[in-house]
Design an enzyme around this catalytic site. Structure first.
Site, PDB file in Angstrom:
ATOM      1  N   LEU A   1      23.841  58.727  59.672  1.00  0.00           N
ATOM      2  CA  LEU A   1      23.881  59.089  61.091  1.00  0.00           C
ATOM      3  C   LEU A   1      24.369  57.943  61.972  1.00  0.00           C
ATOM      4  CD1 LEU A   1      20.565  61.144  61.490  1.00  0.00           C
ATOM      5  CD2 LEU A   1      22.821  61.936  60.771  1.00  0.00           C
TER       6      LEU A   1
ATOM      7  N   HIS B   1      26.211  61.609  65.901  1.00  0.00           N
ATOM      8  CA  HIS B   1      25.105  62.510  65.546  1.00  0.00           C
ATOM      9  C   HIS B   1      24.001  62.455  66.607  1.00  0.00           C
ATOM     10  CE1 HIS B   1      26.722  61.588  61.401  1.00  0.00           C
ATOM     11  NE2 HIS B   1      26.746  62.904  61.402  1.00  0.00           N
TER      12      HIS B   1
ATOM     13  N   GLN C   1      36.360  72.940  61.742  1.00  0.00           N
ATOM     14  CA  GLN C   1      35.038  73.371  61.256  1.00  0.00           C
ATOM     15  C   GLN C   1      34.293  74.126  62.356  1.00  0.00           C
ATOM     16  OE1 GLN C   1      32.143  70.955  58.836  1.00  0.00           O
ATOM     17  NE2 GLN C   1      31.314  70.474  60.834  1.00  0.00           N
TER      18      GLN C   1
ATOM     19  N   GLY D   1      24.065  63.178  56.895  1.00  0.00           N
ATOM     20  CA  GLY D   1      23.444  61.857  56.925  1.00  0.00           C
ATOM     21  C   GLY D   1      24.406  60.757  57.327  1.00  0.00           C
TER      22      GLY D   1
ATOM     23  N   ARG E   1      32.658  57.946  57.748  1.00  0.00           N
ATOM     24  CA  ARG E   1      33.690  57.382  56.875  1.00  0.00           C
ATOM     25  C   ARG E   1      34.218  56.042  57.382  1.00  0.00           C
ATOM     26  NH1 ARG E   1      36.230  61.531  53.549  1.00  0.00           N
ATOM     27  NH2 ARG E   1      35.060  63.439  53.859  1.00  0.00           N
TER      28      ARG E   1
ATOM     29  N   GLU F   1      32.790  68.386  68.201  1.00  0.00           N
ATOM     30  CA  GLU F   1      34.214  68.752  68.327  1.00  0.00           C
ATOM     31  C   GLU F   1      35.100  67.892  67.433  1.00  0.00           C
ATOM     32  OE1 GLU F   1      35.681  68.746  72.299  1.00  0.00           O
ATOM     33  OE2 GLU F   1      34.531  70.520  72.842  1.00  0.00           O
TER      34      GLU F   1
ATOM     35  N   GLN G   1      31.439  71.297  49.457  1.00  0.00           N
ATOM     36  CA  GLN G   1      32.556  71.094  50.385  1.00  0.00           C
ATOM     37  C   GLN G   1      33.396  69.872  50.046  1.00  0.00           C
ATOM     38  OE1 GLN G   1      29.669  70.690  53.800  1.00  0.00           O
ATOM     39  NE2 GLN G   1      31.232  69.297  54.568  1.00  0.00           N
TER      40      GLN G   1
ATOM     41  N   SER H   1      32.623  58.214  62.943  1.00  0.00           N
ATOM     42  CA  SER H   1      32.603  58.962  61.689  1.00  0.00           C
ATOM     43  C   SER H   1      31.878  58.128  60.649  1.00  0.00           C
ATOM     44  CB  SER H   1      34.042  59.218  61.223  1.00  0.00           C
ATOM     45  OG  SER H   1      34.046  59.603  59.862  1.00  0.00           O
TER      46      SER H   1
END
Ligand code: PAF
Length: 250
Positions: free
Chosen positions: A11, A15, A130, A9, A160, A125, A39, A158
């Site tokens: 987004l 995304h 991951q 989420g 974040r 990427e 995670q 991101s």
């Protein structure tokens, strides 16, 4: 035929690029939105993870999602479920700083795929380790990679980034600056030096790692390595940021 775009989420354009790519692959595109507790090794990080479900539905739909799926914890993790292992690569770099992180990732991907039964799944990427680990999962699902989407000034998109102040955001630009400068270096050694020097010049950036690796197995790259990539992780204002870039080989 169905394509799954797994997300947590909050987004953004990154995304959207994944969803748009999914749409070119097949007509049914499921976007899953689940902030996966398995995670997050750091509880505060999990609690602070941005959540914006209504906006997410809008963004996903505009980008071409045919279904936005909000699984419940119990749907994915019925009593007695087993955490899967992400293998040796899961213990390096991100895995070393975030113990158990990749085990949580492979477990949730396995569960999401078991329920949604996609033919393909799309990953960015931006989370290169991951992506590599998911590609190595023994599964019949085709993994499709999408290049990192960046802001106009190079900052990798991101969720974040939303937690950074204006100052923090400009500090974070050092990551892209280091990657872009290292990319042009004639040797791995010089590229590594450029990463170290550039990052050390920004006192607000608290480096975790900055290394040139072999994309295959994340071992240290040398002059003979065909596919080299610089990977960087660190903290700005206590927010963990990661990025990576392929390096020009000879
Ligand atoms: O990259 C992410 O957002 C997450 O790790 C993923 C792939 C959705 C699994 O929870």
């Amino acid at each position: 035929m169905t394509v799954l775009v797994p997300t947590m989420g909050a987004l953004h354009k990154g995304h959207q690029a994944l969803i748009k790519r999914a749409r070119t692959l097949d007509k049914d595109v499921i976007v899953s939105i689940f902030v996966n507790p398995l995670q997050f090794e750091n509880k505060a990080d999990l609690e602070k993870y941005p959540r914006s479900p209504e906006r997410d539905i809008e963004i996903a739909t505009i980008a071409g999602a045919t279904e936005v799926w909000f699984p419940e914890y119990e749907d994915l993790y019925p009593e007695g479920f087993k955490t899967l292992s992400s293998g040796a690569l899961g213990n390096l770099y991100e895995g070393s700083s975030r113990p158990g992180h990749f085990d949580g990732v492979v477990t949730v991907i396995d569960r999401l795929c078991a329920i949604a039964k996609p033919d393909k799944a799309v990953f960015g990427e931006k989370d290169f380790q991951q992506l590599t680990i998911v590609k190595a999962m023994k599964s019949k699902i085709e993994i499709v990679a999408v290049p990192t989407v960046r802001e106009f000034d190079g900052l990798a998109m991101s969720s974040r980034n939303l937690r950074l102040s204006e100052t923090g955001r400009s500090v974070a630009l050092v990551i892209h600056r280091a990657l872009a400068a290292a990319k042009l270096a004639p040797t791995v050694e010089i590229a590594q030096e450029i990463l170290n020097t550039t990052l050390s010049m920004e006192p607000g950036f608290d480096k975790d790692y900055a290394t040139i690796i072999d994309e295959k197995d994340f071992s240290l790259a040398d002059e003979g390595t065909e596919n080299r990539r610089a990977i960087i992780a660190g903290w700005v204002e206590g927010v963990r940021l990661i990025d990576n870039m392929p390096m020009v080989g000879r």
